[in-house]
Every structure is written in C-alpha cells, then in structure tokens.
Design an enzyme around this catalytic site. Sequence first.
Site, short mmCIF file in Angstrom:
data_model
loop_
_atom_site.label_atom_id
_atom_site.label_comp_id
_atom_site.label_asym_id
_atom_site.label_seq_id
_atom_site.Cartn_x
_atom_site.Cartn_y
_atom_site.Cartn_z
CG ASP A 223 -1.88 0.58 1.34
OD1 ASP A 223 -2.46 1.23 -0.49
OD2 ASP A 223 -2.41 2.03 2.32
CG ASP A 240 -0.15 3.90 6.97
OD1 ASP A 240 -0.57 3.58 8.73
OD2 ASP A 240 -0.59 5.07 6.88
#
Length: 286
Positions: A223, A240
Amino acid sequence: MPVSADDIRSLHKYEIRILKGIERLMKRYQWVPEDKLREAADLSMSELNYRLGHLMAKNMVKSSTLPYQGYQLVFNGYDTLAVNALVKKGTVQALGCLLGVGKESAVYEALGVGVVVLKFHRIGQRSFQSVRLNRNYLPEWKHFPWIFASNESATREFEALKELHRGGVSVPVPVGINRNVVAMSFIAGVNLNQAVLENPDEVLDEILENMRIAYSLGYIHNDLSEFNVMVDNERVWIIDWPQWIDPSHENADEILKRDLYNIVNYFSKKYGISFTVEEALKRVVG
C-alpha cells in the site's frame, strides 16, 4: 466519532465489566442476548440496564430487539478496552489529541515513556465483507465480527514492525499492543506528500533502500505511496504495514511494481526525477 479520553476516564468498573462480557460473548453470538450478558457481568437486571444506557450514550455499545434483545460492541467500546489495558500495563499514561483518521484507522498522540502514537485499527467499518474478501490473513470463521478483524490487522502490523525494525528498516518502533490498538514511537515529521524536499534524489534513494531491506526480510508493503512515507530533515520512515505480503505471494511481482510506480511517479511529477519502475525494481530485488 473517535474515542474520547473523557469518556474512557469516566467509565465505572461495572461498565468495563459489561464491555468485556459483550466482547467475550460476541465470539458466540452476533447479538449478545441480554440474559447471557447479565450472567457474564454478574449484575442485577436494573443495574445492567442502567449501565448499558450509559455505554450506549457514549456510543460504545449498540442494541437490537430483533430477533431478541441483544447487544454489540462498536469501535469506541473496543477501543476503550484496548486503551484501558494499555494503561494498566503502563504502556500509556494519558491519551492526547487525534492526529488523523484514515479509511481503516485512527491515530492519536499519547503519553507513555515519552510521547507515543496509538494507532486504532478499524477494519471493515465501512464494508467488512469487502475487506474480508481482500485480506487473506482473516480466519475462516463462520461468525467473525469486525472487531476481531481489527484485532487481526493490528497484530499483523505489530509483528511486521518488530521484524522490520530489528532488520534495519526505518519504521516506527512498536512498543505495545492490545486488541486493535498498536502503540509505537512518535515521529516528528510530515507525510511525504506534505513535504518540500531540498534533496529529493537522496530521499528517493533512501525509500528504495528501505524497500530493498524489507524485501530481503520477506516483506512487500502492498500500500506504498507518498501518503505512507514520513520525512523529517531528509530522514525517511515507512509507515502503515498491515497489508504487507510475502515475496512468495502469487501476486507479489504485480504488487511490488505498483508500490514502486506510486513512489517513482510521485517523484517524477513533483521533482522531475527521471527514474523508471524497472530501474527501481532492480534496486529493490537485485
């Protein structure tokens, strides 16, 4: 609405007991029956109803009368149990301000041993079924409430951060976890998309070097973009990680190229750096 520090502080011990009872029974029931909850909480019906009223007013619990009177935790209730446990462990002393809200998380500043960040995973808040179809790490349970999906996501990110940090990747340092909440070191920087870099070539090199080390350790971000990179005086952190995949994944090549494209394309558009995905791929995988 995000969890409120005042609401957490004001909870009565009976209300914590009720939240824990609902959490435990949600593994068996989609809606926890009122009589089962009363037994689990060991409270009179009048006391139970009084405390449930408080919890619903704080948006920690919701109720249904069909097919029977039952209750579920909502995210604020689950978040509350996690923060309460982290406080008892000494990981967190005080909850600070909300730093940001994403599709599947909310991030708070907090005080622990120094300033820390609390990341509240909130998987499936908008569409749990869509998330479940696209996350192969979720257990194949017949009854799998969204709060436990959030727990799985937090655990996955926490374990990845431990391995990546140990292996030399520049990531936030994980300091604790409970349920869906990960406590990690505070980074006094900004997201890459908000930064104006004096030496963008050096920052791009550092990002690719971190991706190379992560790949060698068995991690592809899955991502990565300018929104998941933080910079502070030209130093880089990759954040993240709950969606990471292993390089042996059947779609690893495609996903890695997408991550690289996002980064290379950003530096090309903002800073005019001519660097192809193929060149970046050679840097990362050798």
